[in-house]
Design a protein around this motif. Structure first.
Motif, mmCIF file in Angstrom:
data_model
loop_
_atom_site.group_PDB
_atom_site.id
_atom_site.type_symbol
_atom_site.label_atom_id
_atom_site.label_comp_id
_atom_site.label_asym_id
_atom_site.label_seq_id
_atom_site.Cartn_x
_atom_site.Cartn_y
_atom_site.Cartn_z
ATOM 1 N N PHE A 101 13.574 51.324 150.078
ATOM 2 C CA PHE A 101 13.535 51.391 148.601
ATOM 3 C C PHE A 101 13.020 52.692 147.927
ATOM 4 O O PHE A 101 13.828 53.440 147.043
ATOM 5 C CB PHE A 101 13.040 50.193 147.656
ATOM 6 C CG PHE A 101 13.935 49.042 147.541
ATOM 7 C CD1 PHE A 101 14.688 48.861 146.112
ATOM 8 C CD2 PHE A 101 14.308 48.220 148.681
ATOM 9 C CE1 PHE A 101 15.445 47.807 146.090
ATOM 10 C CE2 PHE A 101 15.214 47.216 148.637
ATOM 11 C CZ PHE A 101 15.681 46.925 147.399
ATOM 12 N N VAL A 102 11.971 53.136 148.222
ATOM 13 C CA VAL A 102 11.272 54.350 147.951
ATOM 14 C C VAL A 102 12.239 55.526 148.507
ATOM 15 O O VAL A 102 12.630 56.476 147.554
ATOM 16 C CB VAL A 102 9.931 54.515 148.453
ATOM 17 C CG1 VAL A 102 9.322 55.773 147.906
ATOM 18 C CG2 VAL A 102 9.007 53.393 147.559
ATOM 19 N N LYS A 105 16.724 54.304 147.881
ATOM 20 C CA LYS A 105 17.235 54.014 146.559
ATOM 21 C C LYS A 105 18.568 53.254 146.357
ATOM 22 O O LYS A 105 19.468 53.727 145.964
ATOM 23 C CB LYS A 105 17.133 55.104 145.797
ATOM 24 C CG LYS A 105 15.626 55.521 145.509
ATOM 25 C CD LYS A 105 15.948 56.782 144.607
ATOM 26 C CE LYS A 105 14.381 57.599 144.347
ATOM 27 N NZ LYS A 105 13.690 57.606 145.579
ATOM 28 N N ASP A 107 21.630 50.732 145.500
ATOM 29 C CA ASP A 107 22.187 49.975 144.548
ATOM 30 C C ASP A 107 22.277 48.573 144.550
ATOM 31 O O ASP A 107 22.278 47.814 143.233
ATOM 32 C CB ASP A 107 23.304 50.712 144.159
ATOM 33 C CG ASP A 107 23.149 52.221 144.009
ATOM 34 O OD1 ASP A 107 22.362 52.802 143.215
ATOM 35 O OD2 ASP A 107 23.824 53.116 144.501
ATOM 36 N N PHE A 125 12.193 46.442 142.034
ATOM 37 C CA PHE A 125 12.821 47.545 141.480
ATOM 38 C C PHE A 125 13.963 47.233 140.690
ATOM 39 O O PHE A 125 14.634 48.175 140.244
ATOM 40 C CB PHE A 125 13.323 48.167 142.861
ATOM 41 C CG PHE A 125 12.284 48.991 143.483
ATOM 42 C CD1 PHE A 125 11.989 50.554 143.384
ATOM 43 C CD2 PHE A 125 11.330 48.485 144.466
ATOM 44 C CE1 PHE A 125 11.095 51.201 144.045
ATOM 45 C CE2 PHE A 125 10.351 49.093 145.061
ATOM 46 C CZ PHE A 125 10.172 50.579 144.805
ATOM 47 N N THR A 127 16.724 45.712 140.932
ATOM 48 C CA THR A 127 17.968 46.113 141.833
ATOM 49 C C THR A 127 19.050 44.665 142.199
ATOM 50 O O THR A 127 17.972 43.671 142.600
ATOM 51 C CB THR A 127 17.532 46.632 143.237
ATOM 52 O OG1 THR A 127 16.896 47.955 142.774
ATOM 53 C CG2 THR A 127 19.027 47.207 144.240
#
Length: 185
Positions: A101-102, A105, A107, A125, A127
């Motif tokens: 995720f970091v 990223k 969607d 996050f 998401t």
């Protein structure tokens, strides 16, 4: 769009994700698969981008296997769902999901029902995440109260949030009336 797809070990958990991976790739999406070491060879053969999560500790694997073989079916199911998938596999995969995720990223997250770490991180996050059915919705929804106690440290009402997330199934409603509020067929 970047689509992160996550699975626990075993082809029965991973194979139902394949049509969604292929459809995402056909659309031109970038796809990253997160899976445990037991799926490395399969992912290499398929040629998908992937990251391998940590293996659950050997002593936990042995303990769960020994306990499983001695329990009646209903207790064995609780052991596997709560302890193995909910606690042990989640803890093993969580660092890899957090790094993805970091660094990457995503969607969207697509996960199979026994893989919780990606949904936990997606919630952190903000998401969108969705669960891809691997069996009947009644079975998959019934597991959430079982795993709720071990998922609670990752966020308040985590099991309720998983139930509220989109549920994607290829089973027709006539065979599998959904127990998830947002069901996509």
């Amino acid at each position: 769009m970047r689509v992160l797809v996550s699975s626990t070990g075993g082809l029965g958990h991973f194979n139902p994700l394949l049509p969604f991976i292929k459809a995402s790739l056909r659309r031109g999406d970038e796809v990253l698969v997160i899976a445990p070491p037991s799926l490395r060879e399969t992912l290499e053969k398929l040629g998908y981008s992937f990251r391998i999560s940590d293996e659950p500790p050997e002593q936990d694997s042995r303990r769960i296997g020994q306990e499983f073989s001695t329990l009646p079916p209903d207790q064995a199911s609780i052991l596997m769902n709560r302890e193995w998938f909910g606690r042990i596999c989640t803890a093993a995969a969580l660092p890899t999901c957090e790094r993805a995720f970091v660094e990457w990223k995503p969607d969207l997250v697509l996960r199979e029902p026994c893989e919780y770490s990606s949904a936990i991180v997606a919630e952190r996050f903000n998401t969108t995440h969705a669960q891809i059915a691997i069996s009947l919705s009644s079975v998959e929804a019934s597991v959430l109260p079982v795993v709720a106690p071990v998922l609670e440290p990752y966020g308040d009402h985590m099991a309720d949030r998983l139930l509220a997330a989109p549920y994607i199934t290829r089973f027709p409603a006539s065979l599998d009336p959904s127990h998830f509020p947002t069901t996509i067929r």
